[in-house]
Write a protein that holds these residues in place. Structure first.
Motif, short mmCIF file in Angstrom:
data_model
loop_
_atom_site.label_atom_id
_atom_site.label_comp_id
_atom_site.label_asym_id
_atom_site.label_seq_id
_atom_site.Cartn_x
_atom_site.Cartn_y
_atom_site.Cartn_z
N ASP A 145 0.84 -1.19 0.00
CA ASP A 145 0.00 0.00 0.00
C ASP A 145 0.88 1.25 0.00
O ASP A 145 1.87 1.33 0.75
CB ASP A 145 -0.89 -0.02 1.24
N ALA A 146 0.55 2.23 -0.85
CA ALA A 146 1.37 3.43 -1.00
C ALA A 146 1.62 4.14 0.32
O ALA A 146 2.73 4.59 0.60
CB ALA A 146 0.73 4.38 -2.01
N LEU A 147 0.60 4.23 1.17
CA LEU A 147 0.77 4.90 2.46
C LEU A 147 1.77 4.15 3.34
O LEU A 147 2.65 4.74 3.96
CB LEU A 147 -0.59 5.02 3.18
N LEU A 148 1.65 2.83 3.37
CA LEU A 148 2.56 2.02 4.19
C LEU A 148 3.99 2.12 3.67
O LEU A 148 4.94 2.26 4.44
CB LEU A 148 2.08 0.56 4.19
N ILE A 149 4.17 2.07 2.36
CA ILE A 149 5.51 2.17 1.78
C ILE A 149 6.10 3.55 2.07
O ILE A 149 7.25 3.66 2.48
CB ILE A 149 5.47 1.89 0.26
N ASP A 150 5.30 4.60 1.89
CA ASP A 150 5.81 5.95 2.14
C ASP A 150 6.22 6.15 3.60
O ASP A 150 7.23 6.78 3.88
CB ASP A 150 4.76 7.00 1.75
N THR A 151 5.44 5.60 4.53
CA THR A 151 5.76 5.80 5.95
C THR A 151 6.93 4.94 6.42
O THR A 151 7.48 5.21 7.48
CB THR A 151 4.53 5.56 6.86
N HIS A 152 7.30 3.93 5.65
CA HIS A 152 8.42 3.06 6.03
C HIS A 152 9.63 3.21 5.10
O HIS A 152 10.57 2.44 5.19
CB HIS A 152 7.97 1.59 6.06
N LYS A 153 9.60 4.22 4.23
CA LYS A 153 10.71 4.40 3.28
C LYS A 153 12.03 4.64 4.00
O LYS A 153 13.07 4.09 3.61
CB LYS A 153 10.42 5.55 2.32
N ASN A 154 12.02 5.43 5.07
CA ASN A 154 13.26 5.70 5.80
C ASN A 154 13.82 4.42 6.42
O ASN A 154 15.04 4.22 6.44
CB ASN A 154 13.06 6.77 6.87
#
Length: 172
Positions: A145-154
């Motif tokens: 999910d885009a939101l999950l990927i974005d929040t765990h990118k770091n």
């Protein structure tokens, strides 16, 4: 300069590829909320990242015997999984970010992540990092999910920063 990990690390992950000497080729820090799963070939490592209300994201490490020529073919394979059009070489080069770490320079790509549909369904997003070492290409793929990927990118980038290879350790 290297980014130091700011996320708590539960354990060091190790690939399940064991060369003749008996020591795994690669080790890395697993972020606190990522869960290690049994990998299925061609994966050498699989991790799952969960957040309530969202489908789990998937992290995988793959190892290819081919060199850099596999990058575009693999990028386009994963773009097709998200119903995105293929990139030409020049398009991929424009989208590439280089991440320099102690283990080498990673070519990083991030795509997908459409806005939520009228039904509230978000699109998927993928981050892929390629690391060329000798004649082998290590692939680190993070999809969900885009939101999950974005929040765990770091955390994904911190994992890349934590990677060490057995041959590097032996040469020190």
């Amino acid at each position: 300069s290297l980014i130091t990990s700011i996320s708590p690390v539960v354990q060091r992950g190790r690939s399940n590829i064991i060369p003749k000497g008996g020591t795994p080729y690669i080790s890395f820090a697993i972020p606190e909320d990522w869960v290690e799963l049994k990998p299925t070939p061609p994966r050498i490592t699989t991790l799952s990242i969960k957040k309530p209300g969202l489908p789990a994201a998937d992290f995988a490490i793959l190892l290819f015997n081919e060199g850099k020529e596999t990058h575009l073919a693999n990028l386009n394979k994963w773009r097709r999984h998200l119903d995105l059009s293929d990139w030409k070489e020049h398009q991929a080069q424009i989208q590439k970010t280089i991440i320099q770490t102690q283990s080498g320079a990673y070519d990083l790509y991030h795509f997908g992540g459409q806005e939520p549909s009228s039904e509230g369904i978000r699109g998927e997003s993928v981050i892929i990092a390629f690391l060329l070492r000798g004649k082998k290409t290590w692939v680190f793929r993070f999809q969900g999910d885009a939101l999950l990927i974005d929040t765990h990118k770091n955390q994904f980038i911190e994992l890349l920063n934590s990677i060490s290879f057995e041959e590097d350790m032996q040469s020190k």
